[in-house]
Design a protein around this motif. Structure first.
Motif, PDB file in Angstrom:
ATOM      1  N   CYS A   2      31.982  53.945  42.939  1.00  0.00           N
ATOM      2  CA  CYS A   2      30.681  53.612  42.373  1.00  0.00           C
ATOM      3  C   CYS A   2      30.171  52.299  42.904  1.00  0.00           C
ATOM      4  O   CYS A   2      30.426  51.968  44.051  1.00  0.00           O
ATOM      5  CB  CYS A   2      30.738  53.687  40.869  1.00  0.00           C
ATOM      6  N   THR A  72      29.447  49.409  38.451  1.00  0.00           N
ATOM      7  CA  THR A  72      29.298  50.675  37.750  1.00  0.00           C
ATOM      8  C   THR A  72      30.540  51.491  38.063  1.00  0.00           C
ATOM      9  O   THR A  72      30.936  51.586  39.216  1.00  0.00           O
ATOM     10  CB  THR A  72      28.041  51.443  38.217  1.00  0.00           C
ATOM     11  N   ARG A  73      31.143  52.046  37.037  1.00  0.00           N
ATOM     12  CA  ARG A  73      32.466  52.664  37.187  1.00  0.00           C
ATOM     13  C   ARG A  73      32.380  54.191  37.218  1.00  0.00           C
ATOM     14  O   ARG A  73      31.586  54.785  36.495  1.00  0.00           O
ATOM     15  CB  ARG A  73      33.335  52.236  36.002  1.00  0.00           C
ATOM     16  N   TRP A  74      33.205  54.786  38.022  1.00  0.00           N
ATOM     17  CA  TRP A  74      33.436  56.227  37.951  1.00  0.00           C
ATOM     18  C   TRP A  74      34.939  56.367  37.760  1.00  0.00           C
ATOM     19  O   TRP A  74      35.701  56.214  38.692  1.00  0.00           O
ATOM     20  CB  TRP A  74      32.970  56.912  39.230  1.00  0.00           C
ATOM     21  N   ALA A  75      35.315  56.615  36.524  1.00  0.00           N
ATOM     22  CA  ALA A  75      36.722  56.524  36.119  1.00  0.00           C
ATOM     23  C   ALA A  75      37.656  57.376  36.966  1.00  0.00           C
ATOM     24  O   ALA A  75      37.367  58.535  37.242  1.00  0.00           O
ATOM     25  CB  ALA A  75      36.846  56.954  34.667  1.00  0.00           C
ATOM     26  N   THR A  76      38.757  56.790  37.374  1.00  0.00           N
ATOM     27  CA  THR A  76      39.857  57.598  37.924  1.00  0.00           C
ATOM     28  C   THR A  76      41.086  57.466  37.040  1.00  0.00           C
ATOM     29  O   THR A  76      41.850  58.396  36.892  1.00  0.00           O
ATOM     30  CB  THR A  76      40.243  57.166  39.354  1.00  0.00           C
ATOM     31  N   HIS A  77      41.298  56.297  36.454  1.00  0.00           N
ATOM     32  CA  HIS A  77      42.462  56.062  35.596  1.00  0.00           C
ATOM     33  C   HIS A  77      41.984  55.497  34.258  1.00  0.00           C
ATOM     34  O   HIS A  77      41.555  54.360  34.196  1.00  0.00           O
ATOM     35  CB  HIS A  77      43.431  55.077  36.250  1.00  0.00           C
ATOM     36  N   HIS A  86      34.644  47.980  33.954  1.00  0.00           N
ATOM     37  CA  HIS A  86      34.908  46.745  34.697  1.00  0.00           C
ATOM     38  C   HIS A  86      33.791  45.754  34.356  1.00  0.00           C
ATOM     39  O   HIS A  86      32.726  46.192  33.953  1.00  0.00           O
ATOM     40  CB  HIS A  86      34.879  47.005  36.196  1.00  0.00           C
ATOM     41  N   HIS A  99      36.319  46.742  40.891  1.00  0.00           N
ATOM     42  CA  HIS A  99      37.079  47.519  41.874  1.00  0.00           C
ATOM     43  C   HIS A  99      36.521  48.932  41.983  1.00  0.00           C
ATOM     44  O   HIS A  99      36.274  49.580  40.967  1.00  0.00           O
ATOM     45  CB  HIS A  99      38.548  47.539  41.385  1.00  0.00           C
ATOM     46  N   GLY A 101      37.705  52.574  43.727  1.00  0.00           N
ATOM     47  CA  GLY A 101      38.846  53.216  44.391  1.00  0.00           C
ATOM     48  C   GLY A 101      40.052  53.290  43.485  1.00  0.00           C
ATOM     49  O   GLY A 101      39.928  53.302  42.251  1.00  0.00           O
ATOM     50  N   ILE A 102      41.215  53.342  44.101  1.00  0.00           N
ATOM     51  CA  ILE A 102      42.462  53.506  43.339  1.00  0.00           C
ATOM     52  C   ILE A 102      43.549  52.606  43.887  1.00  0.00           C
ATOM     53  O   ILE A 102      43.745  52.532  45.103  1.00  0.00           O
ATOM     54  CB  ILE A 102      42.957  54.970  43.421  1.00  0.00           C
ATOM     55  N   THR A 124      43.234  51.169  32.946  1.00  0.00           N
ATOM     56  CA  THR A 124      42.899  51.344  34.371  1.00  0.00           C
ATOM     57  C   THR A 124      44.031  50.893  35.298  1.00  0.00           C
ATOM     58  O   THR A 124      44.895  50.099  34.916  1.00  0.00           O
ATOM     59  CB  THR A 124      41.666  50.510  34.745  1.00  0.00           C
ATOM     60  N   ASP A 125      43.952  51.388  36.524  1.00  0.00           N
ATOM     61  CA  ASP A 125      44.828  50.906  37.593  1.00  0.00           C
ATOM     62  C   ASP A 125      44.382  49.510  38.057  1.00  0.00           C
ATOM     63  O   ASP A 125      45.167  48.701  38.530  1.00  0.00           O
ATOM     64  CB  ASP A 125      44.790  51.890  38.772  1.00  0.00           C
TER      65      ASP A 125
HETATM   66  N1  GLU Z   1      40.226  53.259  39.573  1.00  0.00           N
HETATM   67  C1  GLU Z   1      39.287  52.427  38.894  1.00  0.00           C
HETATM   68  C2  GLU Z   1      39.089  52.868  37.461  1.00  0.00           C
HETATM   69  O1  GLU Z   1      39.364  53.994  37.102  1.00  0.00           O
HETATM   70  C3  GLU Z   1      37.960  52.298  39.621  1.00  0.00           C
HETATM   71  C4  GLU Z   1      37.075  53.502  39.520  1.00  0.00           C
HETATM   72  C5  GLU Z   1      35.780  53.359  40.364  1.00  0.00           C
HETATM   73  O2  GLU Z   1      35.882  53.460  41.593  1.00  0.00           O
HETATM   74  O3  GLU Z   1      34.700  53.201  39.770  1.00  0.00           O
HETATM   75  O4  GLU Z   1      38.665  52.083  36.665  1.00  0.00           O
END
Ligand code: GLU
Length: 465
Positions: A2, A72-77, A86, A99, A101-102, A124-125
């Motif tokens: 994001c 702006t976040r797109w949740a992965t963890h 964030h 951040h 990514g992962i 989150t990671d």
């Molecule tokens: N891995 C991070 C999270 O889940 C960042 C996700 C993102 O790229 O927005 O918070």
């Protein structure tokens, strides 16, 4: 995945950060936040959901400060929630990270930090990075020295930015592998940071793009660059000539071309975080709620889709039948509701749709739901109607697709259907080597049988004819 923005200079950071995030709104997200640093303090404002929710908080708390970062976040963890939005901060609340990514090895890094007494407040990671930084800053390092000590320890794909009240008036940003861009924008007595050019163009056209393994150290009067290994590097200053519309097209002549070129990124974004490195198991986030008992009992899967998505569904049928041994059919969504389909108990209906708003697909979903099917949507647009009416959702993470001829969304659909087929197969015990070999042995045997030979002979003669 994001958006990232940053500002350091004489102006108030907060309105500039919010303006930058607005420019990135087209990318989609589930929560947003900003950190503003001034006079030895750091303030964080965050909200779940749309940017308007964050804007409402910003209006109530117009935090002053001349250095800041926004995300702006797109949740992965971890769930999409305010707590996981964030920026994340260290135990003392003086250093912040954003951040994209992962961080693949976050669990390994987190365990010793927890043992040392670091308090984590998110799922989150990402948060691990700011606690690692905290330890380095405690040794008396500057923010850039601390970042250069921490960054080589992070595995995965990441675009990161840090600020700290311990080293005021500075942003440190880095790019590891490909989790989206990191662009530094040069102003007069002020400098900017963004993941995407549209967030910068209002302020400057002079930029430098970070490559993999590069770090930018940004103050209001200077920008310097290091390799992640510590050496100083020089970066070219480039001038962006695009107008804001062309910027949305990233300089490509038209959206179709842009989206064709975005396919590698769409594929890696949709894979991110979905395959456990250690076990090879496919895992989806909380939007996929079906449990193992349900998966083991699925008697049949029907896909409903229109146009391009229906071709992706055809591939999905082949993959699921091969890897999970569940009979599948693909229905053109516009016909489904008119032909009085019979839904069996425990049946899964999978809607494949880029927008999540395709009327015929939505109507087919409604029909299937009425008859007691469980609904899964494989969809690109977060919060779309298809995602809202489904029991389970797999998001494509392809980013917005503007061109009518689908490219990157189709590529992401194939990847997600492949992942879903493996997910089902792993839980049903059909993807193990032995069962796949049994399966290919069966097809070899049937290929040798007279009927198959005749069939093949017929089809090859018809091709020849
Ligand atoms: N891995 C991070 C999270 O889940 C960042 C996700 C993102 O790229 O927005 O918070």
């Amino acid at each position: 995945m994001c958006g990232i923005v940053g500002y350091v200079g004489p102006r108030e950071a907060l309105p500039l950060l919010m303006g930058g995030l607005r420019r990135l709104e087209y990318r989609g997200y589930d929560s947003a936040g900003v950190a503003v640093q001034e006079n030895g303090t750091l303030e964080i404002l965050r909200a779940e959901g749309k940017l308007d929710n964050l804007a409402a908080i910003v209006t109530k708390h117009p935090t002053p400060g001349h250095t800041g970062i926004g995300h702006t976040r797109w949740a992965t963890h971890g769930r999409p929630s305010e707590q996981n939005a964030h920026p994340h901060v260290d135990c003392g609340g003086v250093t912040a990270v954003i951040h994209n990514g992962i961080i693949e090895n976050f669990e390994m890094l987190k365990a010793p930090l927890v043992a040392k007494g670091h308090r984590f407040t998110s799922e989150t990671d990402t948060e691990v990075a700011v606690h690692l930084l905290e330890d380095e800053l405690a040794q008396g390092s500057t923010l850039d020295e601390a970042a250069l000590a921490v960054l080589p320890r992070l595995e995965g794909a990441a675009a990161l930015a840090f600020i700290s009240a311990k080293d005021p008036g500075k942003i440190v940003a880095a790019r590891i592998s490909n989790a989206g861009g990191v662009i530094v924008g040069y102003g007069e007595g002020e400098n900017f940071l963004a993941s995407d050019a549209p967030a910068l163009l209002e302020h400057t056209r002079r930029v430098s793009f970070l490559d993999h393994g590069e770090v930018a150290i940004i103050t209001k009067d200077s920008v310097s660059f290091r390799a992640i290994t510590g050496e100083k590097i020089d970066k070219k200053i480039e001038t962006i000539t695009w107008d804001p519309i062309a910027a949305a097209k990233s300089g490509y002549k038209h959206f179709l071309l842009k989206e064709i070129n975005e396919q590698p990124r769409a594929i890696s974004d949709t894979l991110l975080g979905r395959v456990e490195r250690s076990s090879g198991r496919v895992v989806f986030d909380d939007n996929l709620k079906m449990d193992d008992a349900f998966v083991r009992g699925i008697p049949r899967i029907s896909f409903v889709a229109c146009g391009t998505a229906s071709y992706a569904a055809l591939v999905g049928k082949y993959l699921i039948e091969r890897l999970a041994r569940i009979p599948c059919d693909v229905e053109i969504a516009s016909e489904y509701r008119y032909r009085q389909p019979a839904v069996t108990k425990g049946q899964l209906v999978v809607a494949v749709t880029q927008s999540g708003e395709t009327v015929d697909t939505l109507a087919a979903m409604e029909e299937a739901k009425k008859q007691g099917a469980r609904l899964l949507s494989v969809v690109n647009v977060v919060g779309s109607q298809a995602s809202r009416v489904s029991d389970d959702v797999i998001y494509l993470h392809a980013g917005p697709e503007i061109s009518v001829a689908s490219t990157k969304a189709y590529a992401a659909m194939l990847v997600d259907l492949y992942l879903f087929a493996i997910f089902l197969g792993q839980r049903r015990g059909t993807t193990c080597r032995r069962s796949l070999m049994r399966c290919s042995e069966r097809s070899r045997r049937s290929a040798r049988s007279p009927t198959a030979t005749t069939r093949r002979a017929t089809s090859s003669s018809s091709v020849a004819g």
